[in-house]
Design a protein around this motif. Structure first.
Motif, PDB file in Angstrom:
ATOM      1  N   PHE A  23       0.841  -1.184   0.000  1.00  0.00           N
ATOM      2  CA  PHE A  23       0.000   0.000   0.000  1.00  0.00           C
ATOM      3  C   PHE A  23       0.880   1.239   0.000  1.00  0.00           C
ATOM      4  O   PHE A  23       2.052   1.186   0.383  1.00  0.00           O
ATOM      5  CB  PHE A  23      -0.952   0.007   1.208  1.00  0.00           C
ATOM      6  CG  PHE A  23      -0.290   0.260   2.540  1.00  0.00           C
ATOM      7  CD1 PHE A  23       0.257  -0.799   3.255  1.00  0.00           C
ATOM      8  CD2 PHE A  23      -0.233   1.534   3.092  1.00  0.00           C
ATOM      9  CE1 PHE A  23       0.854  -0.599   4.491  1.00  0.00           C
ATOM     10  CE2 PHE A  23       0.355   1.749   4.327  1.00  0.00           C
ATOM     11  CZ  PHE A  23       0.902   0.682   5.032  1.00  0.00           C
ATOM     12  N   SER A  24       0.302   2.362  -0.431  1.00  0.00           N
ATOM     13  CA  SER A  24       1.033   3.623  -0.443  1.00  0.00           C
ATOM     14  C   SER A  24       0.568   4.454   0.751  1.00  0.00           C
ATOM     15  O   SER A  24      -0.595   4.861   0.809  1.00  0.00           O
ATOM     16  CB  SER A  24       0.748   4.381  -1.738  1.00  0.00           C
ATOM     17  OG  SER A  24       1.035   5.757  -1.561  1.00  0.00           O
ATOM     18  N   THR A  41       1.234   7.518   1.467  1.00  0.00           N
ATOM     19  CA  THR A  41       0.827   8.870   1.095  1.00  0.00           C
ATOM     20  C   THR A  41      -0.566   8.866   0.481  1.00  0.00           C
ATOM     21  O   THR A  41      -1.380   9.752   0.765  1.00  0.00           O
ATOM     22  CB  THR A  41       1.827   9.519   0.113  1.00  0.00           C
ATOM     23  OG1 THR A  41       2.137   8.568  -0.905  1.00  0.00           O
ATOM     24  CG2 THR A  41       3.107   9.913   0.830  1.00  0.00           C
ATOM     25  N   GLU A  42      -0.860   7.861  -0.339  1.00  0.00           N
ATOM     26  CA  GLU A  42      -2.208   7.766  -0.922  1.00  0.00           C
ATOM     27  C   GLU A  42      -3.241   7.523   0.172  1.00  0.00           C
ATOM     28  O   GLU A  42      -4.323   8.115   0.171  1.00  0.00           O
ATOM     29  CB  GLU A  42      -2.279   6.621  -1.954  1.00  0.00           C
ATOM     30  CG  GLU A  42      -1.549   6.904  -3.242  1.00  0.00           C
ATOM     31  CD  GLU A  42      -1.944   8.230  -3.871  1.00  0.00           C
ATOM     32  OE1 GLU A  42      -1.031   9.036  -4.177  1.00  0.00           O
ATOM     33  OE2 GLU A  42      -3.158   8.494  -4.029  1.00  0.00           O
ATOM     34  N   ALA A  43      -2.906   6.658   1.118  1.00  0.00           N
ATOM     35  CA  ALA A  43      -3.838   6.340   2.204  1.00  0.00           C
ATOM     36  C   ALA A  43      -4.139   7.587   3.029  1.00  0.00           C
ATOM     37  O   ALA A  43      -5.288   7.836   3.406  1.00  0.00           O
ATOM     38  CB  ALA A  43      -3.271   5.239   3.083  1.00  0.00           C
ATOM     39  N   LYS A  68      -3.915  10.646   2.015  1.00  0.00           N
ATOM     40  CA  LYS A  68      -4.681  11.606   1.194  1.00  0.00           C
ATOM     41  C   LYS A  68      -6.172  11.321   1.283  1.00  0.00           C
ATOM     42  O   LYS A  68      -6.983  12.234   1.306  1.00  0.00           O
ATOM     43  CB  LYS A  68      -4.260  11.494  -0.277  1.00  0.00           C
ATOM     44  CG  LYS A  68      -3.208  12.463  -0.708  1.00  0.00           C
ATOM     45  CD  LYS A  68      -3.082  12.500  -2.222  1.00  0.00           C
ATOM     46  CE  LYS A  68      -1.618  12.517  -2.617  1.00  0.00           C
ATOM     47  NZ  LYS A  68      -1.405  12.045  -3.977  1.00  0.00           N
ATOM     48  N   THR A  69      -6.523  10.022   1.326  1.00  0.00           N
ATOM     49  CA  THR A  69      -7.951   9.696   1.324  1.00  0.00           C
ATOM     50  C   THR A  69      -8.536   9.633   2.737  1.00  0.00           C
ATOM     51  O   THR A  69      -9.726   9.438   2.909  1.00  0.00           O
ATOM     52  CB  THR A  69      -8.216   8.354   0.619  1.00  0.00           C
ATOM     53  OG1 THR A  69      -7.496   7.332   1.310  1.00  0.00           O
ATOM     54  CG2 THR A  69      -7.759   8.403  -0.820  1.00  0.00           C
ATOM     55  N   TYR A  70      -7.680   9.795   3.752  1.00  0.00           N
ATOM     56  CA  TYR A  70      -8.169   9.789   5.143  1.00  0.00           C
ATOM     57  C   TYR A  70      -8.885  11.112   5.370  1.00  0.00           C
ATOM     58  O   TYR A  70      -8.267  12.165   5.455  1.00  0.00           O
ATOM     59  CB  TYR A  70      -6.997   9.597   6.105  1.00  0.00           C
ATOM     60  CG  TYR A  70      -7.356   9.595   7.570  1.00  0.00           C
ATOM     61  CD1 TYR A  70      -6.653  10.383   8.483  1.00  0.00           C
ATOM     62  CD2 TYR A  70      -8.375   8.785   8.069  1.00  0.00           C
ATOM     63  CE1 TYR A  70      -6.946  10.376   9.830  1.00  0.00           C
ATOM     64  CE2 TYR A  70      -8.682   8.771   9.421  1.00  0.00           C
ATOM     65  CZ  TYR A  70      -7.973   9.563  10.302  1.00  0.00           C
ATOM     66  OH  TYR A  70      -8.271   9.541  11.644  1.00  0.00           O
TER      67      TYR A  70
END
Lengths: 150, 83
Positions: free
Chosen positions: A9-10, A12-14, A16-18
């Motif tokens: 998993f990424s 930073t992506e996680a 961002k969507t938090y």
């Protein structure tokens, strides 16, 4: 949100969507990654095992406890299982709150639980050698803080 | 049939990490199950008896003198190392 996954998993992506709501004043996050060295020895990777269903439920319980003890919004916990290589993200814990003290302490509490109680088993891989990791005394000391302090 | 699961280093000592097991009538709690397993695999039983090894029956962590019955899922949990 709690997720145990066997694929990368990424962080930073996680993050961002938090979702942060309008009452959030603070966001604390912790990322655990795979170390490439343990003392003198070079590590090729890790393998993590869990108890499907039961592990997730035990994390849900500790998140509920964190929400009862501190004024925080729903935390994000992502934990890897399966084969990992040095540098790979293993665990991401993110906690948002109105105020930073709640966010810091709740994130610390959840991480201490993940290190000492959560049902995961880690194996270090060095060439053909595989060794199950034993818990560190420091992890237990850290976790004990939450029961002796109020 | 009961289902036995062995996690962490315990899985290396057991023949398989997951075993379907017919519980004998004489085995009514976890301690008795461990003693029964010792007849085939003494090393495994010794490891299971260690205080650092916990047991979960149907997903709940219980004491080793807890009752078990046919169709239970009994998981032996080595010391954990997550995070």
């Amino acid at each position: 949100m709690i997720e145990v996954r066997d694929t990368p998993f990424s962080p930073t992506e996680a993050l961002k969507t938090y979702e942060l709501n309008t009452q959030t004043g603070a966001l604390v996050s912790f990322l655990g990654t795979v170390r490439g060295r343990e003392g003198e020895a070079q590590i090729d990777g890790l393998y993590l095992e869990h108890y499907p269903g039961v592990t997730e439920r035990s994390i849900e319980k500790i998140v509920s406890e964190a929400k009862a003890r501190w004024s925080i919004f729903d935390p994000l916990v992502i934990h890897r299982v399966g084969r990992l290589s040095p540098g790979d993200p293993i665990v991401l814990v993110a906690v948002s709150a109105a105020h930073r003290r709640d966010a810091f302490e709740a994130a610390d509490f959840v991480m201490d639980y993940l290190k000492t109680e959560a049902l995961f088993w880690k194996k270090e891989i060095r060439g053909a050698e595989e060794t199950w990791i034993e818990p560190r005394a420091d992890d237990y000391k850290d976790a004990a803080r939450w029961t002796t302090e109020e | 049939m009961a289902k036995l699961l062995f996690f962490g280093k315990l899985g290396d000592l057991a023949a398989n990490r997951e075993v379907d097991f017919d519980l004998p009538d004489s085995v009514s709690d976890v301690d008795a199950l461990i003693n029964h397993l010792a007849t085939d695999n003494a090393d495994l039983a010794d490891a299971l008896r260690h205080p650092s090894v916990r047991v979960a029956v149907n997903g709940d962590i219980v004491a080793k003198n807890s009752a078990i019955s046919q169709n239970d899922e009994i998981a032996f949990l080595a010391p954990v190392s997550g995070g």
